[in-house]
Motif scaffolding. Structure first.
Motif, PDB file in Angstrom:
ATOM      1  N   ASP A   1     -59.416 -42.807 120.499  1.00  0.00           N
ATOM      2  CA  ASP A   1     -59.842 -41.751 119.560  1.00  0.00           C
ATOM      3  C   ASP A   1     -60.764 -42.261 118.459  1.00  0.00           C
TER       4      ASP A   1
ATOM      5  N   ARG B   1     -63.028 -38.537 120.435  1.00  0.00           N
ATOM      6  CA  ARG B   1     -61.915 -39.071 121.219  1.00  0.00           C
ATOM      7  C   ARG B   1     -62.235 -38.811 122.692  1.00  0.00           C
TER       8      ARG B   1
ATOM      9  N   THR C   1     -64.312 -35.378 117.152  1.00  0.00           N
ATOM     10  CA  THR C   1     -63.083 -35.370 116.352  1.00  0.00           C
ATOM     11  C   THR C   1     -63.141 -34.326 115.243  1.00  0.00           C
TER      12      THR C   1
END
Ligand code: HEM
Length: 178
Positions: A18, A36, A67
């Motif tokens: 991530d 991610r 993200t």
């Protein structure tokens, strides 16, 4: 007989990470996307070409989510292939922009067991639509992956001619097998 996947042996199962970083082209210059990612590798066996060449084959599919807003910003599928006789690795890629790449290279194993594979494609290894050729042409691709146990790191550079410039589109991430 069991199949020898050579340097691709560890590419199996699902990896997640991530902390990816994408530097992508933008009409105003550059956009940076933290992401991610999930990659699933499946060993699919081997193939014989022209009764001469045997390739061990690993299929993969990956998806990338930004993200900051959960947008799906990249998807990719293809194969990692290993020719034991030539000790050559091939990486075939399809991305949903109507662009496909075939990159080739070698694997090196270091003393601590890290396997590094670097593959390169020049423009002759890229198939793209007339639209992409004219507006957002991929001119080369270099991918270096490093696998140590359950940790997979990669750094890739896709050169794209877009908005009147040659843009260095880079992506990197470190993922772990789950
Ligand atoms: C983790 C890997 C990758 C991510 C996260 C990613 C993400 C992105 C993003 C966000 C854009 C900008 C889209 C826009 O604003 O219009 C872009 C553009 C582009 N990407 Fe990637 N990309 C990745 C890998 C690749 C690869 C492997 C290739 C080619 C083999 C590629 C080819 C392109 C091209 C040609 C464009 C220009 C299209 C455009 O911006 O209009 N990308 N990518």
């Amino acid at each position: 007989m069991s199949i020898d996947y050579g340097p691709l042996t560890g590419l199996s199962g699902t990896f997640k990470g991530d902390k990816g970083t994408d530097i992508a082209p933008d009409p105003d210059g550059t956009e940076e996307n933290p992401f991610r990612e999930v990659i699933t590798f499946t060993q699919v066996g081997d193939v014989k070409n022209a009764e001469e060449q045997t390739l061990a084959v690993v299929h993969y599919v990956l998806s990338v989510t930004r993200t900051t807003d959960n947008a799906a910003i990249h998807h990719q599928t293809g194969y990692w292939l290993w020719d034991k006789i030539k000790d050559e690795v091939m990486h075939s890629i399809a991305i949903p922009r109507a662009v496909c790449v075939l990159a080739t290279g070698k694997a090196v194993t270091s003393e601590d067991g890290t396997i590094e594979i670097k593959v390169v494609a020049e423009e002759s290894g890229v198939v793209q639509t007339d639209f992409m050729h004219k507006k957002a042409k991929t001119t080369s691709f270099v991918n270096t992956i490093r696998l140590k146990g359950d940790e997979l790191h990669y750094f890739e550079t896709t050169m794209v001619d877009i908005y009147g410039n040659s843009f260095e589109h880079t992506d990197t991430n470190t993922l772990h097998r789950v």
